[in-house]
Design an enzyme around this catalytic site. Structure first.
Site, PDB file in Angstrom:
ATOM      1  N   SER A  90     -15.188  38.904   8.805  1.00 58.17           N
ATOM      2  CA  SER A  90     -14.099  39.659   9.425  1.00 58.17           C
ATOM      3  C   SER A  90     -14.105  39.509  10.952  1.00 58.17           C
ATOM      4  O   SER A  90     -14.002  38.399  11.460  1.00 58.17           O
ATOM      5  CB  SER A  90     -14.178  41.120   8.982  1.00 58.17           C
ATOM      6  OG  SER A  90     -12.993  41.818   9.298  1.00 58.17           O
TER       7      SER A  90
ATOM      8  N   ASP B 165      -5.255  38.058   1.954  1.00 54.14           N
ATOM      9  CA  ASP B 165      -6.325  38.834   2.574  1.00 54.14           C
ATOM     10  C   ASP B 165      -5.946  40.316   2.622  1.00 54.14           C
ATOM     11  O   ASP B 165      -4.915  40.696   3.187  1.00 54.14           O
ATOM     12  CB  ASP B 165      -6.555  38.305   3.990  1.00 54.14           C
ATOM     13  CG  ASP B 165      -7.729  38.963   4.683  1.00 54.14           C
ATOM     14  OD1 ASP B 165      -7.615  40.156   5.014  1.00 54.14           O
ATOM     15  OD2 ASP B 165      -8.752  38.289   4.883  1.00 54.14           O
TER      16      ASP B 165
ATOM     17  N   HIS C 214     -11.323  40.576   1.019  1.00 51.51           N
ATOM     18  CA  HIS C 214     -11.654  40.430   2.442  1.00 51.51           C
ATOM     19  C   HIS C 214     -13.171  40.401   2.562  1.00 51.51           C
ATOM     20  O   HIS C 214     -13.839  41.341   2.145  1.00 51.51           O
ATOM     21  CB  HIS C 214     -11.077  41.605   3.240  1.00 51.51           C
ATOM     22  CG  HIS C 214     -11.237  41.478   4.720  1.00 51.51           C
ATOM     23  ND1 HIS C 214     -10.560  40.527   5.455  1.00 51.51           N
ATOM     24  CD2 HIS C 214     -11.990  42.169   5.617  1.00 51.51           C
ATOM     25  CE1 HIS C 214     -10.870  40.659   6.739  1.00 51.51           C
ATOM     26  NE2 HIS C 214     -11.757  41.647   6.856  1.00 51.51           N
TER      27      HIS C 214
END
Length: 391
Positions: free
Chosen positions: A171, A267, A334
């Site tokens: 991330s 995502d 994610h």
């Protein structure tokens, strides 16, 4: 009652054993504080380090933790009272798994490397650098210094002898891996094989449901608040506005170091925050849909499907050269490389009949190239996990 107590005691002991088995203790870089390399609250940078062994003793993987950003004084003040802004509040042990896993069976290519989890406590993807500290809020914007302090500490602990090295992250940490990729390579020995891996860090300069680009203004605030412009790749900022150089699609065009991108076409963080951010969803029509795609209308699902087209267009620079790798699945997820289950497990996502652990390993060691894009429709891949994973 006695049996119940005995059962609870047994469960607690079992939990401690399980948690402790793969737990890696925290390391604080106290010496960095004098150099101004500190978290938002002024505390020392921190990381977890599991030493390499055998054939991996001179191989290093530096993996940066994710956790979003703060965009102004208010959100950064809120953040500094959490473990994302203060090393004083971080858990002292961290279990390594997935790309950091220490078992050959689940992480065959990297299990015996020196494996480092860099804790995230600056809110700028390790890019901030402002000298002044406002006495009213006592906030330190020093993410770039934190990153360098960690790298310098690791160099002193043997990374200066690296033969193979990976800078990776999840991330916001994966975005940092892209932004610092060429710098990382420049610090490592010239003889080392150095590459970077981004897991769910390819945040795109996308259009939102209003037709604008909320994420551009959002990143503009991050860059301005943290003074990030001078820490972003000059190869990008020399020709574009600094906030645009927070987007991988523009940075990758001039990136010299090989990069592997793991990302979901749908995502889950980007659907919520790039495509349908709350601030542009005036009627709250997307409130339920973006959290649970089963609650979307057919029109909303078409819009979600269209996000994949934006993602593919943004990924064009990644696909422009075979030195770069791509694992783009059609999952609603994610950060997918952080657990053994999704990294290499039997139930983990596959693209081109290949799990991400094999794809990344083959690419790093140049056994084969890997640039695979999944089937085009949401939920078309039966190997996608039922529940999206978040950092």
């Amino acid at each position: 009652m006695g049996r119940a107590k005995q059962l609870w005691s047994s469960l607690i002991v079992l939990a401690v054993v399980v948690i402790g088995a793969g737990a890696v203790p925290i390391t604080y870089i106290d010496s960095a504080v004098a150099k101004g390399a500190v978290c938002l609250d002024g505390s020392a940078p921190a990381y977890h380090f599991d030493k390499g062994s055998g054939s991996g003793v001179n191989n290093w993987i530096v993996h940066m933790e994710g956790g979003g950003w703060c965009t102004d004084i208010t959100t950064c003040v809120q953040r500094k009272s959490t473990m994302k802004g203060s090393s004083k509040l971080m858990n002292k042990d961290f279990g390594f798994s997935g790309i950091l896993g220490g078992k050959q069976s689940t992480n065959p290519d990297f299990y015996n490397w020196n494996r480092i989890k860099v804790r995230y406590c600056d809110g700028s993807s390790f890019t901030g650098d402002i000298e002044a500290v406002d006495p009213a809020n006592k906030l330190f914007f020093r993410g770039a210094r934190v990153w360098r302090a960690v790298i310098d500490d690791l160099m002193a602990k043997g990374m200066s002898n690296a033969q193979n090295a990976i800078l990776s992250g999840c991330s916001a940490g994966a975005l940092a891996a892209i932004l610092h990729c060429d710098e990382f390579k420049s610090i490592l020995p010239k003889t080392a094989k150095v590459k970077c891996v981004s897991d769910a860090g390819f945040f795109i300069h996308g259009k939102d449901i209003s037709g604008g680009s909320y994420i551009e203004s959002y990143y503009g605030k991050v860059v301005a608040t943290h003074g990030s412009a001078k820490s972003l790749p000059v190869s990008c900022t020399s020709s574009m506005k600094p906030e645009l150089c927070f987007f991988p699609q523009y940075v990758v065009k001039t990136l010299q170091t090989p990069l592997f991108v793991i990302n979901a076409a749908f995502d889950s963080w980007q659907i919520k925050n790039v495509l349908a951010p709350t601030s542009v969803d005036k009627r709250k029509e997307w409130k339920d849909c973006k959290l649970d795609l089963k609650k979307c209308t057919s029109a909303q699902l078409q819009t979600v499907q269209g996000y994949r087209d934006q993602m593919l267009a943004a990924l064009a620079p990644v696909q422009a050269t075979t030195t770069r790798g791509l694992f783009l699945d059609s999952c609603h997820a994610h950060c997918q490389g952080g657990s053994a289950a999704t990294w290499s497990g039997a139930q983990g996502p596959q693209v081109g009949n290949t799990k991400m652990a094999k794809a990344v390993g083959d690419w790093f060691y140049e056994r084969s190239t890997f640039q695979n894009v999944d089937c085009p429709l949401l939920n078309c891949n039966p190997t996608c996990p039922a529940v999206s994973t978040e950092d």
